[in-house]
Design a protein around this motif. Structure first.
Motif, PDB file in Angstrom:
ATOM      1  N   VAL A  42      39.281  46.937  41.989  1.00 18.68           N
ATOM      2  CA  VAL A  42      39.841  45.610  41.738  1.00 18.68           C
ATOM      3  C   VAL A  42      40.907  45.359  42.794  1.00 18.68           C
ATOM      4  O   VAL A  42      41.935  46.032  42.829  1.00 18.68           O
ATOM      5  CB  VAL A  42      40.442  45.506  40.321  1.00 18.68           C
ATOM      6  N   ALA A  43      40.635  44.398  43.664  1.00 19.72           N
ATOM      7  CA  ALA A  43      41.575  44.051  44.726  1.00 19.72           C
ATOM      8  C   ALA A  43      42.612  43.055  44.200  1.00 19.72           C
ATOM      9  O   ALA A  43      42.405  42.392  43.176  1.00 19.72           O
ATOM     10  CB  ALA A  43      40.823  43.456  45.908  1.00 19.72           C
ATOM     11  N   LEU A  44      43.716  42.948  44.918  1.00 19.21           N
ATOM     12  CA  LEU A  44      44.780  42.034  44.526  1.00 19.21           C
ATOM     13  C   LEU A  44      44.267  40.603  44.412  1.00 19.21           C
ATOM     14  O   LEU A  44      44.632  39.881  43.482  1.00 19.21           O
ATOM     15  CB  LEU A  44      45.938  42.109  45.533  1.00 19.21           C
ATOM     16  N   GLN A  45      43.395  40.179  45.349  1.00 20.49           N
ATOM     17  CA  GLN A  45      42.905  38.799  45.291  1.00 20.49           C
ATOM     18  C   GLN A  45      42.032  38.569  44.060  1.00 20.49           C
ATOM     19  O   GLN A  45      42.002  37.465  43.517  1.00 20.49           O
ATOM     20  CB  GLN A  45      42.187  38.384  46.575  1.00 20.49           C
ATOM     21  N   ASP A  46      41.341  39.595  43.571  1.00 22.54           N
ATOM     22  CA  ASP A  46      40.566  39.468  42.335  1.00 22.54           C
ATOM     23  C   ASP A  46      41.497  39.242  41.149  1.00 22.54           C
ATOM     24  O   ASP A  46      41.243  38.373  40.304  1.00 22.54           O
ATOM     25  CB  ASP A  46      39.733  40.727  42.080  1.00 22.54           C
ATOM     26  N   LEU A  47      42.550  40.016  41.094  1.00 24.71           N
ATOM     27  CA  LEU A  47      43.528  39.866  40.023  1.00 24.71           C
ATOM     28  C   LEU A  47      44.215  38.510  40.101  1.00 24.71           C
ATOM     29  O   LEU A  47      44.367  37.819  39.091  1.00 24.71           O
ATOM     30  CB  LEU A  47      44.565  40.996  40.108  1.00 24.71           C
ATOM     31  N   ALA A  48      44.610  38.109  41.301  1.00 22.69           N
ATOM     32  CA  ALA A  48      45.280  36.818  41.478  1.00 22.69           C
ATOM     33  C   ALA A  48      44.377  35.670  41.040  1.00 22.69           C
ATOM     34  O   ALA A  48      44.821  34.742  40.349  1.00 22.69           O
ATOM     35  CB  ALA A  48      45.696  36.637  42.938  1.00 22.69           C
ATOM     36  N   PHE A  49      43.093  35.719  41.417  1.00 24.16           N
ATOM     37  CA  PHE A  49      42.177  34.651  41.018  1.00 24.16           C
ATOM     38  C   PHE A  49      42.011  34.612  39.505  1.00 24.16           C
ATOM     39  O   PHE A  49      42.050  33.538  38.899  1.00 24.16           O
ATOM     40  CB  PHE A  49      40.804  34.791  41.681  1.00 24.16           C
ATOM     41  N   ALA A  50      41.823  35.759  38.877  1.00 25.00           N
ATOM     42  CA  ALA A  50      41.594  35.800  37.434  1.00 25.00           C
ATOM     43  C   ALA A  50      42.766  35.185  36.678  1.00 25.00           C
ATOM     44  O   ALA A  50      42.576  34.346  35.787  1.00 25.00           O
ATOM     45  CB  ALA A  50      41.362  37.240  36.983  1.00 25.00           C
ATOM     46  N   ILE A  51      43.972  35.575  37.041  1.00 25.04           N
ATOM     47  CA  ILE A  51      45.162  35.055  36.350  1.00 25.04           C
ATOM     48  C   ILE A  51      45.361  33.579  36.669  1.00 25.04           C
ATOM     49  O   ILE A  51      45.679  32.775  35.780  1.00 25.04           O
ATOM     50  CB  ILE A  51      46.398  35.902  36.704  1.00 25.04           C
ATOM     51  N   HIS A  52      45.157  33.186  37.909  1.00 24.73           N
ATOM     52  CA  HIS A  52      45.308  31.792  38.311  1.00 24.73           C
ATOM     53  C   HIS A  52      44.288  30.906  37.592  1.00 24.73           C
ATOM     54  O   HIS A  52      44.623  29.834  37.085  1.00 24.73           O
ATOM     55  CB  HIS A  52      45.157  31.691  39.835  1.00 24.73           C
ATOM     56  N   ALA A  53      43.036  31.359  37.527  1.00 21.88           N
ATOM     57  CA  ALA A  53      41.988  30.593  36.849  1.00 21.88           C
ATOM     58  C   ALA A  53      42.281  30.470  35.354  1.00 21.88           C
ATOM     59  O   ALA A  53      42.096  29.395  34.768  1.00 21.88           O
ATOM     60  CB  ALA A  53      40.632  31.257  37.067  1.00 21.88           C
ATOM     61  N   PHE A  54      42.755  31.535  34.739  1.00 16.91           N
ATOM     62  CA  PHE A  54      43.118  31.475  33.323  1.00 16.91           C
ATOM     63  C   PHE A  54      44.255  30.481  33.095  1.00 16.91           C
ATOM     64  O   PHE A  54      44.202  29.665  32.175  1.00 16.91           O
ATOM     65  CB  PHE A  54      43.517  32.864  32.812  1.00 16.91           C
ATOM     66  N   PHE A  55      45.264  30.526  33.962  1.00 18.86           N
ATOM     67  CA  PHE A  55      46.399  29.613  33.849  1.00 18.86           C
ATOM     68  C   PHE A  55      45.949  28.152  33.991  1.00 18.86           C
ATOM     69  O   PHE A  55      46.327  27.293  33.194  1.00 18.86           O
ATOM     70  CB  PHE A  55      47.447  29.974  34.908  1.00 18.86           C
ATOM     71  N   LEU A  56      45.106  27.877  34.987  1.00 19.10           N
ATOM     72  CA  LEU A  56      44.651  26.494  35.205  1.00 19.10           C
ATOM     73  C   LEU A  56      43.730  26.021  34.080  1.00 19.10           C
ATOM     74  O   LEU A  56      43.780  24.853  33.687  1.00 19.10           O
ATOM     75  CB  LEU A  56      43.969  26.362  36.562  1.00 19.10           C
ATOM     76  N   THR A  57      42.905  26.905  33.555  1.00 24.53           N
ATOM     77  CA  THR A  57      42.059  26.531  32.415  1.00 24.53           C
ATOM     78  C   THR A  57      42.910  26.234  31.204  1.00 24.53           C
ATOM     79  O   THR A  57      42.609  25.309  30.432  1.00 24.53           O
ATOM     80  CB  THR A  57      41.054  27.666  32.103  1.00 24.53           C
ATOM     81  N   THR A  58      43.991  26.972  31.023  1.00 21.26           N
ATOM     82  CA  THR A  58      44.924  26.701  29.923  1.00 21.26           C
ATOM     83  C   THR A  58      45.539  25.321  30.086  1.00 21.26           C
ATOM     84  O   THR A  58      45.679  24.573  29.102  1.00 21.26           O
ATOM     85  CB  THR A  58      46.022  27.785  29.888  1.00 21.26           C
ATOM     86  N   ILE A  59      45.880  24.942  31.314  1.00 26.03           N
ATOM     87  CA  ILE A  59      46.438  23.609  31.556  1.00 26.03           C
ATOM     88  C   ILE A  59      45.417  22.530  31.220  1.00 26.03           C
ATOM     89  O   ILE A  59      45.753  21.504  30.633  1.00 26.03           O
ATOM     90  CB  ILE A  59      46.911  23.478  33.026  1.00 26.03           C
ATOM     91  N   VAL A  60      44.159  22.734  31.589  1.00 23.93           N
ATOM     92  CA  VAL A  60      43.107  21.756  31.286  1.00 23.93           C
ATOM     93  C   VAL A  60      42.981  21.565  29.778  1.00 23.93           C
ATOM     94  O   VAL A  60      42.815  20.439  29.297  1.00 23.93           O
ATOM     95  CB  VAL A  60      41.756  22.170  31.905  1.00 23.93           C
ATOM     96  N   ILE A  61      43.074  22.651  29.022  1.00 22.95           N
ATOM     97  CA  ILE A  61      42.968  22.555  27.556  1.00 22.95           C
ATOM     98  C   ILE A  61      44.137  21.778  26.980  1.00 22.95           C
ATOM     99  O   ILE A  61      43.970  20.992  26.052  1.00 22.95           O
ATOM    100  CB  ILE A  61      42.873  23.963  26.933  1.00 22.95           C
ATOM    101  N   CYS A  62      45.320  22.013  27.506  1.00 22.11           N
ATOM    102  CA  CYS A  62      46.517  21.331  26.990  1.00 22.11           C
ATOM    103  C   CYS A  62      46.541  19.944  27.509  1.00 22.11           C
ATOM    104  O   CYS A  62      46.811  18.983  27.097  1.00 22.11           O
ATOM    105  CB  CYS A  62      47.762  22.054  27.410  1.00 22.11           C
TER     106      CYS A  62
END
Length: 91
Positions: free
Chosen positions: A71-91
């Motif tokens: 698991v590379a840093l960019q994989d982790l960064a994307f996963a957390i970033h995508a989760f955060f943005l999806t949370t914003i879309v829901i709210c």
């Protein structure tokens, strides 16, 4: 080494391309002050999937060798970033 540098460049390009794809929906929802036309199933599945992907990536990044692969840093960064943005879309 050349292949590692190339891997980082491709990884961060992947991160950028996929991350940018989340922003139009957020801007459209904000400008229209509506989520009409946005699929609830799609959004909930994205939220659930990116939560699982974030936890998996965080675990794999913090404890190398436990999960198969790397698991590379960019994989982790994307996963957390995508989760955060999806949370914003829901709210």
């Amino acid at each position: 080494d050349f292949l590692q540098v190339l891997s980082h460049i491709i990884g961060w390009t992947y991160f950028t391309a996929w991350s940018v794809s989340f922003y139009p929906q957020i801007f459209i929802n904000k400008s229209l002050k509506s989520t009409q036309g946005l699929s609830l199933n799609f959004t909930v599945l994205n939220f659930t999937g990116f939560l699982a992907y974030s936890l998996y990536s965080l675990w794999g990044y913090l404890t190398p060798g436990v999960l198969p692969g790397h698991v590379a840093l960019q994989d982790l960064a994307f996963a957390i970033h995508a989760f955060f943005l999806t949370t914003i879309v829901i709210c």
